[in-house]
Design a protein around this motif. Structure first.
Motif, short mmCIF file in Angstrom:
data_model
loop_
_atom_site.label_atom_id
_atom_site.label_comp_id
_atom_site.label_asym_id
_atom_site.label_seq_id
_atom_site.Cartn_x
_atom_site.Cartn_y
_atom_site.Cartn_z
N THR A 202 0.80 -1.22 0.00
CA THR A 202 0.00 0.00 0.00
C THR A 202 0.83 1.27 0.00
O THR A 202 0.29 2.37 -0.04
CB THR A 202 -0.95 0.02 1.22
N SER A 203 2.14 1.12 0.03
CA SER A 203 3.04 2.27 -0.04
C SER A 203 4.40 1.79 -0.49
O SER A 203 4.70 0.58 -0.43
CB SER A 203 3.15 2.96 1.32
N ALA A 204 5.24 2.72 -0.92
CA ALA A 204 6.56 2.35 -1.43
C ALA A 204 7.39 1.65 -0.36
O ALA A 204 8.13 0.70 -0.64
CB ALA A 204 7.28 3.58 -1.96
N GLY A 205 7.27 2.09 0.88
CA GLY A 205 8.05 1.48 1.94
C GLY A 205 7.32 0.42 2.72
O GLY A 205 7.87 -0.16 3.67
N LEU B 123 -0.68 1.71 -6.61
CA LEU B 123 -0.19 1.35 -7.94
C LEU B 123 -0.61 2.38 -8.98
O LEU B 123 0.15 2.70 -9.90
CB LEU B 123 -0.70 -0.04 -8.33
N ASP B 124 -1.81 2.91 -8.84
CA ASP B 124 -2.28 3.94 -9.77
C ASP B 124 -1.42 5.20 -9.64
O ASP B 124 -1.03 5.81 -10.64
CB ASP B 124 -3.75 4.26 -9.49
N ALA B 125 -1.11 5.59 -8.40
CA ALA B 125 -0.27 6.77 -8.19
C ALA B 125 1.13 6.55 -8.77
O ALA B 125 1.71 7.47 -9.38
CB ALA B 125 -0.18 7.08 -6.69
N GLN B 126 1.67 5.35 -8.59
CA GLN B 126 2.98 5.05 -9.15
C GLN B 126 2.94 5.07 -10.68
O GLN B 126 3.91 5.45 -11.34
CB GLN B 126 3.45 3.68 -8.65
#
Length: 604
Positions: A203-206, A226-229
């Motif tokens: 749910t987040s990069a980290g 994933l959409d934001a990425q």
């Protein structure tokens, strides 16, 4: 969307014979692949021109919303993340079994259960592709269905009541009712993508990878991440999410303008391993810009703008092969039936008939498309020849007829003012009146936004504006990028539903499978039904197509829509006239517009 036809197919079969052919092969016969002379060699870079009419690459995650449902994006994604089942074999539209991740589906329980057996494959980091990767994508889709371009009420995944994984390489779907095996395989299962759950389920990069997708809240959070990425174009090449792939290619470089460099995936397990060293997707700001680079010899695989079709021999002299690349598609103008100002007018069939009768399709094909296209008379491609095209749609329902268009308006209570603005003189719902929701004095004036940078489309829209003026219909034209037009022309309602007409490319809709059913674009509430067209008879016809094993249901569906005009049909341009370096071999131009550079090679 989207966002063409093979018109060199000259064999005309009887309807019954073609239905038999379609059931055996999955659709029209394939085109002949390009063949280069000389000895194939390993290595080299192919630079491929992104088609201006389709827009530049701007989304990588293979679960796209309408705003990103562009052919170039689908081509780009498929290089790294191919679908579960790939269609478009050797220039045709049938199943490409060798490139698919699963055996053909097995139906049971009276066609209410489907079992999918995955073949052995691995992600680029060595992790096996498993049933969990398929279920992960389905879970994300279920929780975020409103963000999917192909979402349709009652269709996948809503028509699946249970998903199970009996083992790591088996996915079993229980359906809400029995469906046509052909329809379900080619239109529903073809939409599924295995994606790397062991990397993306976070749910987040980290954040930690887990089973977040197994709850609705978790799947929503994963999709949001994933959409934001996927919108972070500048970070594509360095993002660890996009480094794990199961396709033949990995992304090595990317620019926010849509420029992409891909190199072979060393862990790719397919039999058709890439022979070239690098595949480059090159964006352009206009057809003219692309043609200048093509003429300089700096493109391996480009396209010839129709305005420059006279340059064919000059390009051949430079060492190119020129040939058409049609697609399995149709073209149209989208009408916003929920527009606050003109929705009531557009809901009148006679108005849509009048608007259609001012489209000189044969003239547009000759003059603006330079015969690199064909007319669209309904919701089924006119070319290549297929069993799906009914005699009515083949011949057309509404030929060019300005006088007939004017009479339709005057017969329904409008004062027709050529070269002015026609207005409603007889409001009401009775015979000879304008129709429900149309006030006295209401003008026939519409705004139309279409994509910029495509000369023939600009010529068509200006010619259409001129033709409409002959019966007092004012068409205010505006242009924007492909992404902007698609984003602006979204389903809406209420006072803020301000867009009226849109043309987001020619072709406007390209099927990804051989079965050209219309649930994605014409069913009530469908994801690409941007104009909010809704007709209970059409919805019933679509449902009959989905469950029937015969051809009559399909013919009934297409004939009805050809007459009802859910959109204004436009001539359908070929995807492009391709210009390919003569020493590049192995190229098959699928009407489904797939790219398969892993099959390409240079020769000397």
């Amino acid at each position: 969307m989207r966002h063409r036809r093979r018109h060199w197919l000259g064999i005309v079969l009887t309807l019954a014979a073609v239905w038999t052919l379609a059931s055996c092969t999955g659709g029209p016969a394939p085109a002949t692949p390009a063949k280069s002379t000389g000895t194939p060699v390993t290595g080299g870079t192919v630079t491929f021109a992104e088609n201006q009419a389709s827009g530049p690459v701007n989304y990588i995650f293979p679960l796209v919303s309408l705003a990103y449902d562009l052919p170039t994006n689908i081509q780009f994604q498929g290089l790294m993340y191919p679908p579960l089942y790939t269609y478009g074999n050797k220039g045709g539209v049938e199943l490409d079994d060798a490139r698919s991740f699963a055996d053909p589906p097995v139906y049971s329980a009276g066609d209410k259960e489907v079992t999918i057996h995955l073949r052995k494959a691995s992600w680029s980091d060595g992790t096996p592709v498993t049933a969990r990767d398929v279920v992960f994508w389905i879970n994300l889709l279920r929780a975020n269905i409103d963000s999917w371009a192909l979402a349709i009420p009652g269709s996948f995944p809503r028509n699946v009541t249970e998903v199970s994984t009996p083992d790591d390489h088996t996915v079993r779907l229980k359906l809400d009712k029995a469906y046509s095996q052909t329809w379900f395989s080619q239109t529903q299962l073809s939409q599924i993508y295995p994606v790397p759950q062991h990397v993306w389920d976070k749910t987040s990069a980290g954040g930690a990878v887990g089973d977040h997708d197994t709850t609705t809240a978790g799947a929503k959070a994963v999709y949001k991440f994933l959409d934001a990425q996927s919108r972070d174009l500048a970070g594509y090449a360095a993002n660890p999410l996009w480094k794990v792939v199961d396709g033949a290619w990995q992304l090595s470089k990317f620019r926010p303008d849509g420029y992409a460099e891909l190199v072979p995936n060393p862990g790719y397990g397919g039999t058709n391993k890439p022979r070239i060293d690098k595949f480059v997707m090159q964006p352009f700001t206009s057809d003219a810009a692309e043609f200048n680079v093509l003429r300089s010899g700096d493109l391996t695989y480009g396209y010839l703008p129709l305005s420059d079709i006279s340059q064919t021999k000059a390009l051949e002299a430079l060492g190119y092969t020129v040939r058409a690349w049609p697609s399995w598609s149709i073209s149209y103008i989208v009408l916003n039936f929920n527009n606050a100002e003109n929705g009531a007018i557009l809901k009148q069939l006679y108005v849509r008939q009048a608007l259609q009768k001012l489209v000189d399709q044969p003239g547009y094909v000759r003059t603006f498309l330079k015969n690199a296209g064909t007319v669209t008379n309904g919701p089924v491609p006119a070319q290549p020849a297929s069993a799906f095209l009914s005699p009515l749609v083949k011949s057309g329902v509404y030929p060019y007829d300005p006088a007939g268009a004017a009479k339709l308006l005057s017969d329904h209570g409008w004062t027709v003012t050529p070269d002015g603005v026609s207005t409603c003189a007889k409001p009401g719902t009775g015979a000879g009146q304008c129709g429900a929701g149309i006030a006295a004095g209401a003008p026939l004036r519409f705004s139309l936004q279409y994509i910029n940078g495509v000369q023939y489309l600009d010529q068509e829209m200006k010619a259409y504006k001129s033709a409409l003026s002959r019966i007092g219909v004012v068409l205010d034209l505006g242009q924007a990028s492909a992404s902007e037009v698609v984003s602006n022309a979204s389903a809406c309602s209420g006072a803020h539903c301000t867009w009226q007409l849109a043309q987001w490319g020619s072709p406007s809709w390209i099927w990804s499978s051989p079965y050209p059913s219309g649930e994605s674009i014409f069913a009530t509430g469908a994801g690409v039904n941007a104009g909010s067209y809704s007709d209970p008879v059409n919805d019933a016809n679509i449902k009959a197509v989905q469950t029937s094993s015969g051809g009559q249901a399909f013919l009934t569906y297409e004939d009805y829509l050809a007459q009802q005009l859910p959109v204004i049909w436009l001539p359908n341009a070929d995807n492009q006239v391709s210009v390919i370096k003569s020493d590049l071999g192995g190229v098959s131009q699928s009407p489904l517009l797939n790219l398969d550079p892993e099959n390409w090679y240079f020769s000397r």
